[in-house]
Design a protein around this motif. Structure first.
Motif, PDB file in Angstrom:
ATOM      1  N   GLU A 196       0.850  -1.192   0.000  1.00  0.00           N
ATOM      2  CA  GLU A 196       0.000   0.000   0.000  1.00  0.00           C
ATOM      3  C   GLU A 196       0.885   1.241   0.000  1.00  0.00           C
ATOM      4  O   GLU A 196       2.089   1.175   0.275  1.00  0.00           O
ATOM      5  CB  GLU A 196      -0.910  -0.032   1.235  1.00  0.00           C
ATOM      6  N   SER A 205     -11.012  -3.649   6.312  1.00  0.00           N
ATOM      7  CA  SER A 205      -9.784  -4.415   6.489  1.00  0.00           C
ATOM      8  C   SER A 205      -9.366  -5.036   5.170  1.00  0.00           C
ATOM      9  O   SER A 205     -10.171  -5.183   4.248  1.00  0.00           O
ATOM     10  CB  SER A 205     -10.004  -5.517   7.537  1.00  0.00           C
ATOM     11  N   ARG A 250      -0.902   6.058   3.538  1.00  0.00           N
ATOM     12  CA  ARG A 250      -2.253   5.642   3.942  1.00  0.00           C
ATOM     13  C   ARG A 250      -2.194   5.040   5.340  1.00  0.00           C
ATOM     14  O   ARG A 250      -1.547   4.010   5.558  1.00  0.00           O
ATOM     15  CB  ARG A 250      -2.829   4.636   2.950  1.00  0.00           C
ATOM     16  N   ALA A 281      -2.832   2.916   8.636  1.00  0.00           N
ATOM     17  CA  ALA A 281      -3.389   1.593   8.911  1.00  0.00           C
ATOM     18  C   ALA A 281      -2.753   1.052  10.176  1.00  0.00           C
ATOM     19  O   ALA A 281      -1.670   1.481  10.581  1.00  0.00           O
ATOM     20  CB  ALA A 281      -3.138   0.653   7.736  1.00  0.00           C
ATOM     21  N   ARG A 334      -6.568  -2.947  10.098  1.00  0.00           N
ATOM     22  CA  ARG A 334      -7.596  -1.917  10.002  1.00  0.00           C
ATOM     23  C   ARG A 334      -7.100  -0.758   9.158  1.00  0.00           C
ATOM     24  O   ARG A 334      -6.056  -0.166   9.427  1.00  0.00           O
ATOM     25  CB  ARG A 334      -7.987  -1.415  11.388  1.00  0.00           C
ATOM     26  N   ASP A 335      -7.870  -0.431   8.130  1.00  0.00           N
ATOM     27  CA  ASP A 335      -7.610   0.748   7.306  1.00  0.00           C
ATOM     28  C   ASP A 335      -8.155   1.958   8.049  1.00  0.00           C
ATOM     29  O   ASP A 335      -9.365   2.090   8.233  1.00  0.00           O
ATOM     30  CB  ASP A 335      -8.305   0.573   5.954  1.00  0.00           C
ATOM     31  N   GLU A 336      -7.247   2.838   8.473  1.00  0.00           N
ATOM     32  CA  GLU A 336      -7.661   3.999   9.258  1.00  0.00           C
ATOM     33  C   GLU A 336      -8.220   5.124   8.381  1.00  0.00           C
ATOM     34  O   GLU A 336      -8.752   6.101   8.908  1.00  0.00           O
ATOM     35  CB  GLU A 336      -6.478   4.536  10.074  1.00  0.00           C
TER      36      GLU A 336
END
Length: 259
Positions: free
Chosen positions: A24, A51, A28, A30, A44-46
């Protein structure tokens, strides 16, 4: 996530084993591994939530990889919701029903894989509306940023070769760690699959993005996961919150009790 290897009915001590790297943009935000919900552990994608890979205490898992395609504008919804939604759905049959109810046109194209020790399903979901589900046969499947049968995926071939002879969880974990931490970049550019017109991948980085462990200025391998699934439980779960070449794996099983 951009590389996930799944062994089905290969290891003597784990009906399903998983090795995965998530690639990624560095910018970004996470976190991984974390307790996503009661009995659910994953990344977890913040930024948008959801996810890229997660596991439930009863031995189910779900993961998504991108499908590289021309840029056509941001999709209305995040593919990370596929993973969290699947694990909230219930057993494998309920997970299949969840996938069947999705509208692929609301998401960027992706490859979705899910299941448990009883079996694993792979689904290709495309923003144009396409949906195709395949039950994985016993053996090794390596999923990256395209269909598993698409040509020109050098990284997929390298991972397949590295894991082809493993028969137990300890040997799988060791071999998987070694290949997931490998920085080798292909030199035979002509062997790479051509990029589609309008692809977001800069041609100058095409070869670098085929390494199992990717390192570029803006984009690279952000986390790595090793997991073993047996009937009704996750038997092993190791997670590195960073590139596996420099980041130690931690035992994430205790997080199931904290969710």
């Amino acid at each position: 996530m951009c590389t996930i290897a799944i062994l089905v009915d290969v290891l003597a001590d784990a009906p399903v084993a998983i090795a995965a790297n998530r690639d990624e943009f560095h910018a970004r935000p996470a976190r991984a591994p974390v307790a996503l919900a009661p009995g659910v552990v994953g990344g977890r994608d913040e930024l948008l939530g959801g996810s890229w890979l997660a596991f439930s205490v009863d031995g189910r898992f779900a993961a998504v990889t991108n499908q590289r395609e021309p840029i056509v504008g941001r999709a209305p919804r995040s593919r990370g919701a596929w993973v969290t939604g699947l694990l909230a759905a219930g057993d494998r049959r309920a997970m299949a029903a969840f996938v069947d109810a999705l509208d692929p046109r609301a998401y960027a194209s992706g490859n979705l894989v899910y299941g448990d020790a009883s079996g694993v399903d792979l689904v290709y979901l495309r923003r144009a509306g396409g949906r195709e589900r395949i039950a994985l046969r016993p053996g090794l499947t390596v999923l990256a940023n395209d269909r598993v049968d698409a040509p020109g995926q050098i990284r997929r071939g390298w991972v397949e070769a590295a894991l082809s002879g493993v028969r137990t969880w300890p040997t799988f974990a060791a071999a998987a760690h070694a290949i997931l931490a490998d920085h080798d970049v292909p030199t035979a550019l002509a062997a790479l699959a051509p990029l589609p017109t309008g692809s977001p991948v800069p041609p100058a980085l095409r070869a670098a993005l085929e390494a199992p462990c990717i390192h570029t200025a803006r984009y690279g391998t952000r986390s790595s996961t090793l997991a073993a699934l047996t009937s009704g439980r996750v038997a092993a779960l190791a997670w590195a919150d960073g590139p596996p070449c420099t980041t130690p794996y931690v035992d994430a099983l205790a997080l199931f009790a904290s969710g």
